[in-house]
Design a protein around this motif. Sequence first.
Motif, PDB file in Angstrom:
ATOM      1  N   THR A   1      57.213  24.300  -1.928  1.00  9.91           N
ATOM      2  CA  THR A   1      55.814  24.686  -1.743  1.00  9.91           C
ATOM      3  C   THR A   1      54.926  24.021  -2.794  1.00  9.91           C
TER       4      THR A   1
ATOM      5  N   TYR B   1      54.836  20.755  -3.621  1.00 10.90           N
ATOM      6  CA  TYR B   1      54.335  19.428  -3.259  1.00 10.90           C
ATOM      7  C   TYR B   1      54.359  19.136  -1.759  1.00 10.90           C
ATOM      8  N   CYS B   2      54.834  20.043  -0.939  1.00 13.74           N
ATOM      9  CA  CYS B   2      54.818  19.843   0.517  1.00 13.74           C
ATOM     10  C   CYS B   2      53.668  20.628   1.130  1.00 13.74           C
ATOM     11  N   GLU B   3      53.193  20.157   2.252  1.00 14.52           N
ATOM     12  CA  GLU B   3      52.110  20.809   2.977  1.00 14.52           C
ATOM     13  C   GLU B   3      52.600  21.233   4.354  1.00 14.52           C
ATOM     14  N   GLU B   4      51.830  22.069   5.026  1.00 16.87           N
ATOM     15  CA  GLU B   4      52.150  22.450   6.398  1.00 16.87           C
ATOM     16  C   GLU B   4      52.186  21.191   7.260  1.00 16.87           C
TER      17      GLU B   4
ATOM     18  N   GLU C   1      50.740  29.853  -0.924  1.00 15.49           N
ATOM     19  CA  GLU C   1      50.771  29.513  -2.349  1.00 15.49           C
ATOM     20  C   GLU C   1      51.151  30.745  -3.162  1.00 15.49           C
TER      21      GLU C   1
ATOM     22  N   MET D   1      57.328  29.935   2.550  1.00 16.57           N
ATOM     23  CA  MET D   1      57.148  28.979   3.653  1.00 16.57           C
ATOM     24  C   MET D   1      58.089  29.341   4.792  1.00 16.57           C
TER      25      MET D   1
ATOM     26  N   ASP E   1      54.677  18.924   7.148  1.00 17.50           N
ATOM     27  CA  ASP E   1      55.601  17.936   6.579  1.00 17.50           C
ATOM     28  C   ASP E   1      56.962  18.066   7.249  1.00 17.50           C
TER      29      ASP E   1
ATOM     30  N   LYS F   1      54.509  27.152   8.154  1.00 14.08           N
ATOM     31  CA  LYS F   1      53.566  28.003   7.432  1.00 14.08           C
ATOM     32  C   LYS F   1      53.890  27.937   5.952  1.00 14.08           C
ATOM     33  N   LYS F   2      52.843  27.914   5.121  1.00 13.67           N
ATOM     34  CA  LYS F   2      53.041  27.846   3.675  1.00 13.67           C
ATOM     35  C   LYS F   2      52.037  28.756   2.993  1.00 13.67           C
TER      36      LYS F   2
ATOM     37  N   HIS G   1      56.593  28.691  -7.384  1.00 16.38           N
ATOM     38  CA  HIS G   1      56.855  27.937  -6.159  1.00 16.38           C
ATOM     39  C   HIS G   1      58.322  28.078  -5.770  1.00 16.38           C
TER      40      HIS G   1
ATOM     41  N   TYR H   1      59.655  20.962  10.799  1.00 18.70           N
ATOM     42  CA  TYR H   1      58.490  20.820   9.927  1.00 18.70           C
ATOM     43  C   TYR H   1      58.163  22.170   9.304  1.00 18.70           C
TER      44      TYR H   1
END
Length: 183
Positions: free
Chosen positions: A39, A41-44, A79, A88, A46, A76-77, A158, A73
Motif C-alpha cells: 500500500t 507504493y502501489c495504487e488501485e 491508506e 487492500m 496496479d 481497493k486500497k 503500510h 489487480y
Amino acid sequence: MMLLLCRMSFAAPALRDYDEIDIPAGTHVQVISLQEFSTAYCEEGDKVYFESTSDIYLYNKDVIPAGTRFSGYIDKKNEPIIGTHAAMRVFVNKMYLPDGYEIPIKAFIYTANNNIIGGGLTPPAEYIRVPHYQRWAMFRAMGTLQCAPGAKRKMGEHVTISSGADLIIVLAEPVHLSHVLIN
C-alpha cells in the motif's frame, strides 16, 4: 481441379480426450506471489501476478496444475490512519494454464477479514494505570496496579506482501473449463 480439392482428405487434428468441467465457487488455490506489492507504493488498478504451487484435482482430472499463473489487480486500497493499519483487496481476473491457454475468472486473495489484506487495529499509544484491590486486603491498602489500554492509538503502518509469499486464491464464481491438460 475443383473436384480434386473436394476429394482431398484433410487430417483431423488430434484432439484431447476431455469433458467439460465446472470448478465450483469457493474453491481455494494455493499460490505464491511473483512480485512484492504494498500500500506504500502501489495504487488501485496496479497489476499483480501469482503462481499455483500445487495441483487441484476434480473428478480425477488435474484441472489447475501446479505452475498455473494468475493475474489480477489491486481492487481497493485504504491508506493508514491513526488507529488502523493500511488495507487492500486484490481481485484476480485471469488464469493462464502452463500450455498458454487463458481463462477469465472472478476470484480474490483470501483472508479471514472478508478478503481484505491488512486493516487491523494499531496498538494503544498510551496505557492507563488502574489499581485493583483484593477483597481480603482492602483494609491494609494492598492491591495490584494494572495497565489498561488508553483511548489513543498509534498511527497505522503500510501493509506489504513480499515476493514468494504464500497466499490463497478463492473463486468468487464457478469457472467453466473446456480445456484440461493431459500429460
